[in-house]
Design a protein around this motif. Structure first.
Motif, PDB file in Angstrom:
ATOM      1  N   ARG A 195       0.855  -1.188   0.000  1.00 30.02           N
ATOM      2  CA  ARG A 195       0.000   0.000   0.000  1.00 30.02           C
ATOM      3  C   ARG A 195       0.887   1.232   0.000  1.00 30.02           C
ATOM      4  NH1 ARG A 195      -5.166  -1.039   0.112  1.00 30.02           N
ATOM      5  NH2 ARG A 195      -5.778   1.064   0.697  1.00 30.02           N
ATOM      6  N   ARG A 196       0.397   2.278  -0.620  1.00 24.70           N
ATOM      7  CA  ARG A 196       1.105   3.562  -0.667  1.00 24.70           C
ATOM      8  C   ARG A 196       0.354   4.539   0.235  1.00 24.70           C
ATOM      9  NH1 ARG A 196       2.249   7.130  -6.101  1.00 24.70           N
ATOM     10  NH2 ARG A 196       3.687   8.600  -5.118  1.00 24.70           N
ATOM     11  N   VAL A 197       1.037   4.992   1.267  1.00 23.09           N
ATOM     12  CA  VAL A 197       0.443   5.925   2.232  1.00 23.09           C
ATOM     13  C   VAL A 197       1.052   7.300   1.989  1.00 23.09           C
ATOM     14  CG1 VAL A 197       0.128   6.465   4.681  1.00 23.09           C
ATOM     15  CG2 VAL A 197       0.147   4.081   3.925  1.00 23.09           C
ATOM     16  N   ARG A 198       0.183   8.298   1.858  1.00 24.04           N
ATOM     17  CA  ARG A 198       0.667   9.661   1.653  1.00 24.04           C
ATOM     18  C   ARG A 198      -0.028  10.622   2.613  1.00 24.04           C
ATOM     19  NH1 ARG A 198       0.446  10.337  -4.830  1.00 24.04           N
ATOM     20  NH2 ARG A 198      -1.313   8.959  -4.593  1.00 24.04           N
ATOM     21  N   VAL A 199       0.721  11.619   3.050  1.00 27.55           N
ATOM     22  CA  VAL A 199       0.203  12.714   3.871  1.00 27.55           C
ATOM     23  C   VAL A 199       0.203  13.946   2.981  1.00 27.55           C
ATOM     24  CG1 VAL A 199       0.520  14.116   5.947  1.00 27.55           C
ATOM     25  CG2 VAL A 199       1.189  11.697   5.954  1.00 27.55           C
ATOM     26  N   TRP A 200      -0.929  14.638   2.945  1.00 29.53           N
ATOM     27  CA  TRP A 200      -1.111  15.767   2.030  1.00 29.53           C
ATOM     28  C   TRP A 200      -1.211  17.086   2.774  1.00 29.53           C
ATOM     29  CZ3 TRP A 200      -1.276  14.813  -3.222  1.00 29.53           C
ATOM     30  CH2 TRP A 200      -1.403  13.480  -3.596  1.00 29.53           C
ATOM     31  N   PHE A 201      -0.509  18.085   2.266  1.00 29.39           N
ATOM     32  CA  PHE A 201      -0.662  19.471   2.709  1.00 29.39           C
ATOM     33  C   PHE A 201      -1.280  20.189   1.517  1.00 29.39           C
ATOM     34  CE2 PHE A 201       0.816  23.846   3.384  1.00 29.39           C
ATOM     35  CZ  PHE A 201       0.346  24.047   4.662  1.00 29.39           C
ATOM     36  N   GLY A 202      -2.596  20.307   1.535  1.00 28.62           N
ATOM     37  CA  GLY A 202      -3.310  20.822   0.371  1.00 28.62           C
ATOM     38  C   GLY A 202      -3.177  19.828  -0.767  1.00 28.62           C
ATOM     39  N   ALA A 203      -2.654  20.282  -1.915  1.00 27.60           N
ATOM     40  CA  ALA A 203      -2.481  19.418  -3.081  1.00 27.60           C
ATOM     41  C   ALA A 203      -1.087  18.805  -3.156  1.00 27.60           C
ATOM     42  CB  ALA A 203      -2.759  20.215  -4.351  1.00 27.60           C
ATOM     43  N   HIS A 204      -0.267  19.019  -2.128  1.00 28.03           N
ATOM     44  CA  HIS A 204       1.125  18.581  -2.155  1.00 28.03           C
ATOM     45  C   HIS A 204       1.369  17.466  -1.142  1.00 28.03           C
ATOM     46  CE1 HIS A 204       1.886  22.121  -4.581  1.00 28.03           C
ATOM     47  NE2 HIS A 204       1.194  22.804  -3.683  1.00 28.03           N
ATOM     48  N   PRO A 205       1.863  16.316  -1.614  1.00 32.60           N
ATOM     49  CA  PRO A 205       2.215  15.263  -0.653  1.00 32.60           C
ATOM     50  C   PRO A 205       3.495  15.644   0.096  1.00 32.60           C
ATOM     51  CG  PRO A 205       2.753  14.570  -2.891  1.00 32.60           C
ATOM     52  CD  PRO A 205       2.067  15.904  -2.993  1.00 32.60           C
ATOM     53  N   ILE A 206       3.456  15.561   1.411  1.00 27.43           N
ATOM     54  CA  ILE A 206       4.634  15.891   2.216  1.00 27.43           C
ATOM     55  C   ILE A 206       5.293  14.634   2.765  1.00 27.43           C
ATOM     56  CG2 ILE A 206       3.834  18.204   2.781  1.00 27.43           C
ATOM     57  CD1 ILE A 206       3.103  17.097   5.582  1.00 27.43           C
ATOM     58  N   ALA A 207       4.602  13.501   2.663  1.00 21.40           N
ATOM     59  CA  ALA A 207       5.177  12.211   3.037  1.00 21.40           C
ATOM     60  C   ALA A 207       4.599  11.173   2.088  1.00 21.40           C
ATOM     61  CB  ALA A 207       4.845  11.858   4.482  1.00 21.40           C
ATOM     62  N   ASP A 208       5.444  10.269   1.622  1.00 23.33           N
ATOM     63  CA  ASP A 208       5.031   9.240   0.673  1.00 23.33           C
ATOM     64  C   ASP A 208       5.777   7.967   1.026  1.00 23.33           C
ATOM     65  OD1 ASP A 208       4.457   7.645  -1.536  1.00 23.33           O
ATOM     66  OD2 ASP A 208       4.678   9.289  -2.958  1.00 23.33           O
ATOM     67  N   HIS A 209       5.043   6.926   1.420  1.00 21.06           N
ATOM     68  CA  HIS A 209       5.676   5.697   1.906  1.00 21.06           C
ATOM     69  C   HIS A 209       4.942   4.490   1.348  1.00 21.06           C
ATOM     70  CE1 HIS A 209       7.957   3.189   4.662  1.00 21.06           C
ATOM     71  NE2 HIS A 209       6.838   2.660   5.095  1.00 21.06           N
ATOM     72  N   THR A 210       5.667   3.542   0.779  1.00 21.59           N
ATOM     73  CA  THR A 210       5.097   2.295   0.284  1.00 21.59           C
ATOM     74  C   THR A 210       5.643   1.150   1.118  1.00 21.59           C
ATOM     75  OG1 THR A 210       4.967   3.196  -1.939  1.00 21.59           O
ATOM     76  CG2 THR A 210       4.830   0.803  -1.728  1.00 21.59           C
ATOM     77  N   ALA A 211       4.728   0.276   1.578  1.00 25.21           N
ATOM     78  CA  ALA A 211       5.150  -0.833   2.439  1.00 25.21           C
ATOM     79  C   ALA A 211       4.184  -1.997   2.274  1.00 25.21           C
ATOM     80  CB  ALA A 211       5.160  -0.387   3.896  1.00 25.21           C
ATOM     81  N   MET A 212       4.568  -3.133   2.840  1.00 28.15           N
ATOM     82  CA  MET A 212       3.671  -4.285   2.883  1.00 28.15           C
ATOM     83  C   MET A 212       2.383  -3.842   3.572  1.00 28.15           C
ATOM     84  SD  MET A 212       5.231  -6.986   1.589  1.00 28.15           S
ATOM     85  CE  MET A 212       4.383  -8.388   2.295  1.00 28.15           C
ATOM     86  N   ALA A 213       1.283  -4.461   3.224  1.00 32.26           N
ATOM     87  CA  ALA A 213      -0.030  -4.030   3.697  1.00 32.26           C
ATOM     88  C   ALA A 213      -0.101  -3.897   5.221  1.00 32.26           C
ATOM     89  CB  ALA A 213      -1.102  -4.988   3.200  1.00 32.26           C
ATOM     90  N   GLU A 214       0.445  -4.866   5.949  1.00 31.36           N
ATOM     91  CA  GLU A 214       0.377  -4.836   7.413  1.00 31.36           C
ATOM     92  C   GLU A 214       1.159  -3.653   7.983  1.00 31.36           C
ATOM     93  OE1 GLU A 214       1.787  -7.579   5.791  1.00 31.36           O
ATOM     94  OE2 GLU A 214      -0.122  -8.608   5.553  1.00 31.36           O
TER      95      GLU A 214
END
Length: 60
Positions: A12-31
């Motif tokens: 899964r790809r998890v992202r944290v957004w500040f408006g329209a801009h991702p400030i954190a982007d992390h891909t990891a196993m689902a768990e």
């Protein structure tokens, strides 16, 4: 991206957004992604956090 029965999603790809801009982007196993998403939601309570499936090549 569409998930099919032939190619199960394991990451899964998890992202944290500040408006329209991702400030954190992390891909990891689902768990692990679930734990990361929960931590980011606590840390950045006022920001949008998304989690989406990622298809990973079996050749990797």
């Amino acid at each position: 991206m569409t998930e099919t029965l032939e190619t199960p999603t394991t990451h899964r790809r998890v992202r944290v957004w500040f408006g329209a801009h991702p400030i954190a982007d992390h891909t990891a196993m689902a768990e692990q992604a679930v734990q990361y998403e929960e931590a980011m939601r606590r840390r950045f309570a006022s920001l949008r956090v998304t989690s989406e499936p990622v298809l990973v090549d079996a050749d990797r």
